[in-house]
Design a protein around this motif. Structure first.
Motif, PDB file in Angstrom:
ATOM      1  N   LEU A 226       0.820  -1.222   0.000  1.00  0.00           N
ATOM      2  CA  LEU A 226       0.000   0.000   0.000  1.00  0.00           C
ATOM      3  C   LEU A 226       0.848   1.265   0.000  1.00  0.00           C
ATOM      4  CD1 LEU A 226      -2.687  -1.050   2.642  1.00  0.00           C
ATOM      5  CD2 LEU A 226      -2.844  -1.179   0.146  1.00  0.00           C
ATOM      6  N   LEU A 227       2.160   1.112  -0.136  1.00  0.00           N
ATOM      7  CA  LEU A 227       3.069   2.252  -0.043  1.00  0.00           C
ATOM      8  C   LEU A 227       3.873   2.432  -1.324  1.00  0.00           C
ATOM      9  CD1 LEU A 227       4.488   1.642   3.553  1.00  0.00           C
ATOM     10  CD2 LEU A 227       2.647   3.210   2.883  1.00  0.00           C
ATOM     11  N   THR A 228       4.177   3.683  -1.628  1.00  0.00           N
ATOM     12  CA  THR A 228       5.040   4.015  -2.757  1.00  0.00           C
ATOM     13  C   THR A 228       6.259   4.759  -2.243  1.00  0.00           C
ATOM     14  OG1 THR A 228       5.128   5.108  -4.923  1.00  0.00           O
ATOM     15  CG2 THR A 228       3.866   6.206  -3.213  1.00  0.00           C
ATOM     16  N   ALA A 229       7.391   4.550  -2.891  1.00  0.00           N
ATOM     17  CA  ALA A 229       8.607   5.274  -2.526  1.00  0.00           C
ATOM     18  C   ALA A 229       8.623   6.593  -3.280  1.00  0.00           C
ATOM     19  CB  ALA A 229       9.842   4.445  -2.872  1.00  0.00           C
ATOM     20  N   SER A 230       8.526   7.696  -2.544  1.00  0.00           N
ATOM     21  CA  SER A 230       8.404   9.027  -3.132  1.00  0.00           C
ATOM     22  C   SER A 230       9.655   9.848  -2.866  1.00  0.00           C
ATOM     23  CB  SER A 230       7.176   9.735  -2.532  1.00  0.00           C
ATOM     24  OG  SER A 230       7.044  11.039  -3.049  1.00  0.00           O
ATOM     25  N   HIS A 231      10.149  10.541  -3.885  1.00  0.00           N
ATOM     26  CA  HIS A 231      11.290  11.422  -3.693  1.00  0.00           C
ATOM     27  C   HIS A 231      10.879  12.673  -2.916  1.00  0.00           C
ATOM     28  CE1 HIS A 231      13.081   9.019  -6.952  1.00  0.00           C
ATOM     29  NE2 HIS A 231      14.254   9.457  -6.510  1.00  0.00           N
ATOM     30  N   ILE A 232      11.731  13.115  -2.028  1.00  0.00           N
ATOM     31  CA  ILE A 232      11.520  14.383  -1.319  1.00  0.00           C
ATOM     32  C   ILE A 232      11.899  15.532  -2.252  1.00  0.00           C
ATOM     33  CG2 ILE A 232      12.157  15.793   0.680  1.00  0.00           C
ATOM     34  CD1 ILE A 232      12.830  13.163   2.155  1.00  0.00           C
ATOM     35  N   LYS A 233      13.133  15.524  -2.750  1.00  0.00           N
ATOM     36  CA  LYS A 233      13.524  16.425  -3.831  1.00  0.00           C
ATOM     37  C   LYS A 233      13.125  15.735  -5.119  1.00  0.00           C
ATOM     38  CE  LYS A 233      17.489  18.870  -5.831  1.00  0.00           C
ATOM     39  NZ  LYS A 233      18.954  19.125  -5.731  1.00  0.00           N
ATOM     40  N   PRO A 234      12.263  16.338  -5.939  1.00  0.00           N
ATOM     41  CA  PRO A 234      11.709  15.628  -7.096  1.00  0.00           C
ATOM     42  C   PRO A 234      12.770  15.008  -8.001  1.00  0.00           C
ATOM     43  CG  PRO A 234      10.548  17.700  -6.753  1.00  0.00           C
ATOM     44  CD  PRO A 234      11.708  17.701  -5.793  1.00  0.00           C
ATOM     45  N   TRP A 235      12.449  13.851  -8.527  1.00  0.00           N
ATOM     46  CA  TRP A 235      13.358  13.093  -9.398  1.00  0.00           C
ATOM     47  C   TRP A 235      13.854  13.944 -10.558  1.00  0.00           C
ATOM     48  CZ3 TRP A 235      13.098  11.587 -14.544  1.00  0.00           C
ATOM     49  CH2 TRP A 235      13.933  10.530 -14.942  1.00  0.00           C
ATOM     50  N   ARG A 236      12.956  14.710 -11.170  1.00  0.00           N
ATOM     51  CA  ARG A 236      13.333  15.478 -12.357  1.00  0.00           C
ATOM     52  C   ARG A 236      14.318  16.598 -12.042  1.00  0.00           C
ATOM     53  NH1 ARG A 236       8.349  16.867 -10.848  1.00  0.00           N
ATOM     54  NH2 ARG A 236       8.017  19.026 -10.190  1.00  0.00           N
ATOM     55  N   ILE A 237      14.382  17.019 -10.770  1.00  0.00           N
ATOM     56  CA  ILE A 237      15.231  18.141 -10.384  1.00  0.00           C
ATOM     57  C   ILE A 237      16.572  17.676  -9.837  1.00  0.00           C
ATOM     58  CG2 ILE A 237      15.384  20.159  -8.844  1.00  0.00           C
ATOM     59  CD1 ILE A 237      13.451  20.468 -11.145  1.00  0.00           C
TER      60      ILE A 237
END
Length: 330
Positions: A226-237
């Motif tokens: 039920l969880l996703t690994a999310s970047h704090i500083k966005p991946w594109r940046i």
């Protein structure tokens, strides 16, 4: 009620109109703040914008979302070579104003309506100020300009509903970054694969985050499915493979929490305090169940004065600081 804006973008009008956006640096080239760049973050979905270039207003736009951090568009080429790499990207749906309107032709009437400070054009001569990018204007200025030509208000109100959502726009921007990574001859194929998987919170990045974050910070859910690994500083940046794969640059979040965090509607302090954007509807937050979940998780009978989760580790501080300053919609 919408806000009203006027953008002077002679150098980039073709790219911005064609791409359905506005883009500006975050600061002047010397690092000083700019009222006109700060306005990019003040704009809100539904705000209306006049596009001014080559002494004419040819298009009227509607902001489709809040501005977010993005690198300078590649289509700018050498334009703005002194601008910083990182800036504000504001999705805007543009529709033609036909025929184009020349403000100089009625400056005697228009001039007195312009703001006395930060006006986009000279109130007497009607000439545009080169130092101005996005300037706030009164509704009366907007209505006077559009009254001089035909405007499809129906198209303006509803255009871009699917193509200019945050998710659709960032997906396209991420695609550009991914192609750049794939073409990078200095990266090994295994590293490229890891970086590209990290874009969607998969592979080595997810494993690195799971070693640090075992549950959703906002809901307390621990079930990995039920969880996703999310970047704090966005991946594109991110500026390097290390940042894109660093477990300290990630959180395990449920899909709804991930969306709120990516959009900048929620951020976090180093001590775990949850920050909620003043521009997100608190009723919507309650409907999603986040505040109630927070009360139940920490044993509160009613809303606490401060919504707080566990403290963070020092290596996470830099990424969180970036999120608070550059992603959080304050």
């Amino acid at each position: 009620m919408p806000q009203f804006w006027w953008v002077n973008h002679k150098q980039t009008a073709r790219q911005e109109i064609g791409g359905q956006y506005l883009w500006s640096p975050k600061t002047k080239s010397n690092g000083a703040p700019s009222e006109f760049y700060d306005n990019m973050r003040r704009a809100q979905p539904g705000d209306l914008v006049l596009s001014y270039a080559d002494q004419l207003i040819r298009y009227v736009g509607r902001a489709a979302d809040f501005a977010f951090t993005a690198t300078k568009p590649a289509e700018f080429g050498d334009t703005g070579r002194n601008w910083n790499r990182e800036g504000w990207y504001l999705p805007v749906f543009w529709t033609p104003l036909e025929p184009p309107v020349r403000p100089k032709d009625f400056i005697a009437v228009l001039g007195p309506l312009l703001p006395t400070r930060y006006s986009p054009i000279h109130p007497v001569t009607g000439s545009g100020f080169q130092s101005v990018y996005l300037a706030g204007i009164p509704e009366a200025v907007f209505e006077l300009v559009v009254s001089k030509a035909a405007l499809n208000r129906q198209a303006l109100a509803h255009g871009g509903a699917n193509s200019l959502t945050f998710e659709a726009v960032t997906e396209r921007l991420d695609d550009v970054v991914e192609r750049r990574i794939e073409a990078d001859l200095q990266l090994e194929d295994t590293v490229k694969k890891s970086i590209i998987l990290a874009r969607r919170g998969q592979g080595r990045f997810r494993a690195n985050v799971e070693a640090i974050e075992r549950s959703c910070r906002l809901t307390g859910i621990t079930n990995p499915s039920l969880l996703t690994a999310s970047h704090i500083k966005p991946w594109r940046i991110c500026s390097s493979a290390e940042e894109r794969l660093d477990g300290m640059n990630g959180l395990m979040l449920t899909p709804d929490a991930d969306l709120l965090f990516d959009r900048g509607f929620i951020s976090l302090k180093d001590d775990g305090e949850v920050l909620v954007s003043p521009r997100v509807d608190r009723q919507d937050l309650r409907r999603l169940g986040f505040e109630q979940l927070a009360w139940e998780r920490f044993g509160f009978a009613e809303a606490p004065a401060i919504w707080r989760t566990d403290v963070f580790a020092p290596p996470q501080y830099g990424y969180l600081d970036y999120h608070r300053k550059e992603v959080f919609v304050s």
